[in-house]
Design a protein around this motif. Sequence first.
Motif, short mmCIF file in Angstrom:
data_model
loop_
_atom_site.label_atom_id
_atom_site.label_comp_id
_atom_site.label_asym_id
_atom_site.label_seq_id
_atom_site.Cartn_x
_atom_site.Cartn_y
_atom_site.Cartn_z
N GLN A 149 0.84 -1.20 0.00
CA GLN A 149 0.00 0.00 0.00
C GLN A 149 0.88 1.25 0.00
O GLN A 149 1.88 1.32 0.70
CB GLN A 149 -0.88 -0.03 1.25
N HIS A 166 -3.17 8.76 -11.96
CA HIS A 166 -3.70 7.45 -11.62
C HIS A 166 -4.24 6.78 -12.87
O HIS A 166 -5.28 7.17 -13.40
CB HIS A 166 -4.80 7.58 -10.57
N HIS A 221 -5.10 16.92 2.48
CA HIS A 221 -5.62 15.64 2.01
C HIS A 221 -4.53 14.57 2.05
O HIS A 221 -3.33 14.87 2.02
CB HIS A 221 -6.13 15.75 0.57
N ALA A 223 -3.94 10.35 0.37
CA ALA A 223 -4.46 9.39 -0.61
C ALA A 223 -3.82 8.04 -0.34
O ALA A 223 -2.62 7.95 -0.06
CB ALA A 223 -4.14 9.85 -2.03
N TYR A 225 -3.26 4.25 -2.00
CA TYR A 225 -3.30 3.45 -3.22
C TYR A 225 -3.11 2.00 -2.85
O TYR A 225 -2.08 1.61 -2.29
CB TYR A 225 -2.21 3.91 -4.18
N GLU A 229 -6.67 0.76 -6.65
CA GLU A 229 -7.66 1.78 -6.32
C GLU A 229 -7.00 2.91 -5.53
O GLU A 229 -6.13 2.66 -4.69
CB GLU A 229 -8.80 1.18 -5.50
N LEU A 230 -7.43 4.12 -5.80
CA LEU A 230 -6.90 5.30 -5.10
C LEU A 230 -8.04 5.96 -4.33
O LEU A 230 -9.04 6.38 -4.90
CB LEU A 230 -6.32 6.30 -6.10
N ASN A 231 -7.86 6.05 -3.02
CA ASN A 231 -8.85 6.66 -2.14
C ASN A 231 -8.28 7.97 -1.59
O ASN A 231 -7.34 7.95 -0.80
CB ASN A 231 -9.19 5.71 -0.99
N VAL A 232 -8.83 9.08 -2.04
CA VAL A 232 -8.39 10.40 -1.59
C VAL A 232 -9.37 10.90 -0.54
O VAL A 232 -10.59 10.89 -0.76
CB VAL A 232 -8.33 11.39 -2.76
N ARG A 233 -8.84 11.33 0.60
CA ARG A 233 -9.72 11.85 1.64
C ARG A 233 -9.06 13.02 2.36
O ARG A 233 -7.84 13.18 2.38
CB ARG A 233 -10.11 10.76 2.64
#
Length: 667
Positions: A149, A166, A221, A223, A225, A229-233
């Motif tokens: 990750q 991405h 923010h 992120a 990966y 999948e890339l999760n940006v929060r």
Amino acid sequence: MCGITGAAWTAGQPPLDIDILRRMTTALAHRGPDDNGYYRSTDSSNASGDLSAAQPPGAALGHRRLSIIDLGGGHQPLSNEDGTVWIAFNGEIYNYRELQTDLEKRGHQFRTSCDTEVIVHLYEEYGPDCVTHLRGMFAFAIWDDRKKQLLLARDRLGQKPLVYRHDPQRLLFGSELKSLLQVPGLPRDIDPIALNEYLTYQYVPAPRCMLAGFQKLPAGHLAIYHNGELNVRRYWKPGYDQGELHGAGLDFSKPENAPAQEIREQLRTVLTEAVRLRMRSDVPLGAFLSGGVDSTIIVGLMQQLSERPVQTFSIGFPVKAFDERAYAREAAEHLGTEHHDAIVTPDALKILPQLIWQYDEPFSDSSAIPTMYLSEMTRQNVTVSLSGDGGDELFAGYDRYKAVRIAEWFDGLPRPLQKMATLKLWQHFPASVRQKSRRRRLKRLLAALGEPRERRYLKWVSIFDDQRRAALLTDDFRAAVGEADAAAPLLRAYEECPNRDFVTRTTCADVLTYLPGDILNKVDIASMTYGLECRSPFLDHHVAEFAASLPIHAKLRGRQGKRILLETFGDLLPESIQSRPKMGFGVPLDHWFRHELKPMLQETLLDGSALNRGYFRPTAVEQLVKEHLDGQWDHSYRLWSLLCLELWQRMFVDASTIPANAPATTV
């Protein structure tokens, strides 16, 4: 302060080629002239070296280092004890000593004395929530080889940049776009929405990039990966409750009602602490000193914390309207610093190619030019410089906030009077050719009074407002933009602060858009061009959170902005600096375009290849050039935006390859 780059990929995909990783890293050499390093998970996990075998998910990290802390022990990429967690880090963590002490009590063992290793152990302890413990400016990538990750993170206010791309089975990232463009075969197509926003703001607001498919990680923010999948929060934002996301955030939701004396004491304490932490350095340290309120306060606190005179730096120009050296010298004498200044004659023909290359995207804030000259001069003496950036946005220092207040008074008038004013008053007000004349500013204010508040503010700060963009853009390009609203980034920012007075909401919107997108981007790129680390105490998140809690009357009173700063730090400010008008840090663009830059302006913007790109109506561009050269109107900011865009297009889109090193210094 450094440059980071790299990639992560899914199972079965070929690892990033080591030669490409080296090119990506070389493109950031200016950010880290002292050292470089590389890591690929494949190199450590596949002992046979057979890269044709089926590969697990992996990552590659590249790093260029500017040595500031632990000069001998901070080589990157850096890992934990067993090599399962690796980091490439750009920035400074000012509370790293306190964090290290706590982590050692928890059983973590350190091999170095650098702040980078602190982040690695924080990640082991808290995972992605490690970011909430950091007090500093940062952009970093952490590869967790056990989880396969990658974590990307950017500091709360956006002082350090981070861009990424991405694709379905790979993630590329870097401190600057030019690093990613070293990877062969990546498309370089213009994002029409980003171009429309650039014409509006003079920069491309996050998360967009000018090139489609590339994005900026927004300030505050992170992120993650994993498995493609890339999760940006978001981990830090204005107006949320204490404890949510493990942090306080910019609380614009309710003003602080403490007594004035208590507020002043708290402000002095929190800003002094922010300055003290930013004076931690193993290399020579100084400060920018313009002679304005913000930089003078920072230098004054530095001098109170220092046992010897602080080294301070300023530049001036032959044109008096752009020369602040007299104020800087007065401040230096008042505070007892060791002051350095110089007068420079900006050579736009010489610096423009480097400016375009360094900023990666079209960026048309012309104050980038003096900021680069100042950074170059300062770096000849010190490696770290403190600045006053952020004071205007956090403490209502810009003149435009006064205009917002005036407009608020207008909004309180009966509707018939409002309608009468908006239909007649401004139309009969005499125009002025000069861009920054008071008469022209007043007419601009009056012309926008009838519009909704948020869009009125955007009209005031736009380079090309809606009407001018409509006249400039071709029908085909407007169709490509579609229904996208150039106001969207600013409107979203206003929504973050719904419950305060409109002036405070406007400062909040600037903190979330203009500050990271323009000011901090400008300073980061200009300073890192010369390997200079620039630190901003006003942008300590404790200072920002405190400023956000203050009522507007503590900041803006009558025609005077930054009231709380003047009242709290009056002992550090000579009387003339307390009462001086605000002076922009700019260059005489209008003069340049009618003289030194006239041939380039005509040969570039009126060239057939530029006129036929399909973005702009040729007759509209020709009219802007003619009106400016004939002295009918000052279009200097608009022409500078178009010039920067066209030169960037030639360097980053039309060129067959993107150089890994800076271009020649002539056009």
